[in-house]
Design a protein around this motif. Structure first.
Motif, mmCIF file in Angstrom:
data_model
loop_
_atom_site.group_PDB
_atom_site.id
_atom_site.type_symbol
_atom_site.label_atom_id
_atom_site.label_comp_id
_atom_site.label_asym_id
_atom_site.label_seq_id
_atom_site.Cartn_x
_atom_site.Cartn_y
_atom_site.Cartn_z
ATOM 1 N N GLN A 101 27.485 34.045 3.558
ATOM 2 C CA GLN A 101 27.532 32.730 3.589
ATOM 3 C C GLN A 101 26.326 32.915 4.781
ATOM 4 O O GLN A 101 25.922 31.608 5.053
ATOM 5 N N LYS A 102 25.955 33.381 5.377
ATOM 6 C CA LYS A 102 25.083 33.379 6.712
ATOM 7 C C LYS A 102 23.482 33.182 5.882
ATOM 8 O O LYS A 102 23.079 32.554 6.529
ATOM 9 N N SER A 103 23.520 34.015 4.971
ATOM 10 C CA SER A 103 22.487 33.955 4.449
ATOM 11 C C SER A 103 21.982 32.915 3.566
ATOM 12 O O SER A 103 20.714 32.101 3.804
ATOM 13 N N GLU A 133 36.042 40.339 3.409
ATOM 14 C CA GLU A 133 35.650 39.025 4.260
ATOM 15 C C GLU A 133 34.203 39.531 5.386
ATOM 16 O O GLU A 133 33.102 37.738 5.705
ATOM 17 N N TYR A 134 34.317 40.453 6.280
ATOM 18 C CA TYR A 134 33.059 40.638 6.687
ATOM 19 C C TYR A 134 31.866 40.659 5.874
ATOM 20 O O TYR A 134 30.463 39.990 6.361
ATOM 21 N N GLY A 135 31.768 41.194 4.446
ATOM 22 C CA GLY A 135 30.920 41.458 3.432
ATOM 23 C C GLY A 135 30.483 39.488 3.363
ATOM 24 O O GLY A 135 29.387 38.806 3.389
ATOM 25 N N LEU A 139 30.812 30.542 -3.083
ATOM 26 C CA LEU A 139 30.298 31.837 -2.165
ATOM 27 C C LEU A 139 31.889 31.157 -1.184
ATOM 28 O O LEU A 139 32.492 32.025 -0.810
ATOM 29 N N LYS A 140 32.131 29.776 -0.742
ATOM 30 C CA LYS A 140 32.295 29.895 0.579
ATOM 31 C C LYS A 140 34.213 29.576 -0.075
ATOM 32 O O LYS A 140 34.814 30.351 0.785
ATOM 33 N N SER A 141 34.452 29.337 -1.600
ATOM 34 C CA SER A 141 35.551 29.327 -1.734
ATOM 35 C C SER A 141 36.167 30.972 -2.357
ATOM 36 O O SER A 141 37.248 31.020 -1.422
#
Length: 153
Positions: A107-109, A100-102, A134-136
């Motif tokens: 998401q931030k990028s 999840e951290y990754g 990616l959000k999914s």
């Protein structure tokens, strides 16, 4: 011309983020014996490979070299995964929390990339579609991690 160079730099960064995801999920796959997680991680690797192909295709259309590197932050992330495993942090919840951290970083990028107003519409569309996928993935990882927290509590 300046906008094309800036756009290429943004796209190159996203390729690197996806290369990080590929390496990270390949590593996570080796850290678990859970078949459902192995399958999930394989799907996420496949997504990122598809994304890098799309992004690199765009770079080649600009006459840029194909990007194959990963980010410094991604290398730190994978090192952190190695450290956690060596100290006994390879349980299902821990692996999911690290993933999840990754996903948060990815998401931030992607969000940062979409903040640039100089992106051509076709690039913005491609990045938006990848970000949704990616959000999914992020939400699925978070759901599974939360489920592990509830099951262990």
């Amino acid at each position: 011309m300046e906008h094309l160079q800036k756009t290429a730099a943004v796209v190159e960064d996203l390729v690197k983020i996806n290369n990080d995801r590929i390496e990270g999920y390949n590593k996570a796959r080796l850290q678990t014996d859970d078949l459902d997680l192995k399958e999930l991680f394989d799907d996420m690797v496949a997504d990122s490979k598809r994304f890098t192909t799309e992004l690199n295709k765009y770079l080649r259309s600009l006459g840029e070299e194909r990007e194959r590197d990963s980010t410094f932050a991604g290398k730190l992330y994978r090192t952190w995964m190695d450290v956690k495993v060596s100290f006994g942090g390879a349980d299902r919840r821990s692996i999911l929390a690290t993933c999840e951290y990754g996903e948060d970083a990815a998401q931030k990028s992607y969000n940062t990339a979409l903040d640039h107003d100089f992106l051509p519409p076709e690039v913005r569309q491609m990045i938006s579609e990848q970000r949704m996928r990616l959000k999914s993935s992020h939400d699925k990882i978070r759901y599974l991690r939360d489920l592990e927290t509830v099951n262990k509590g």
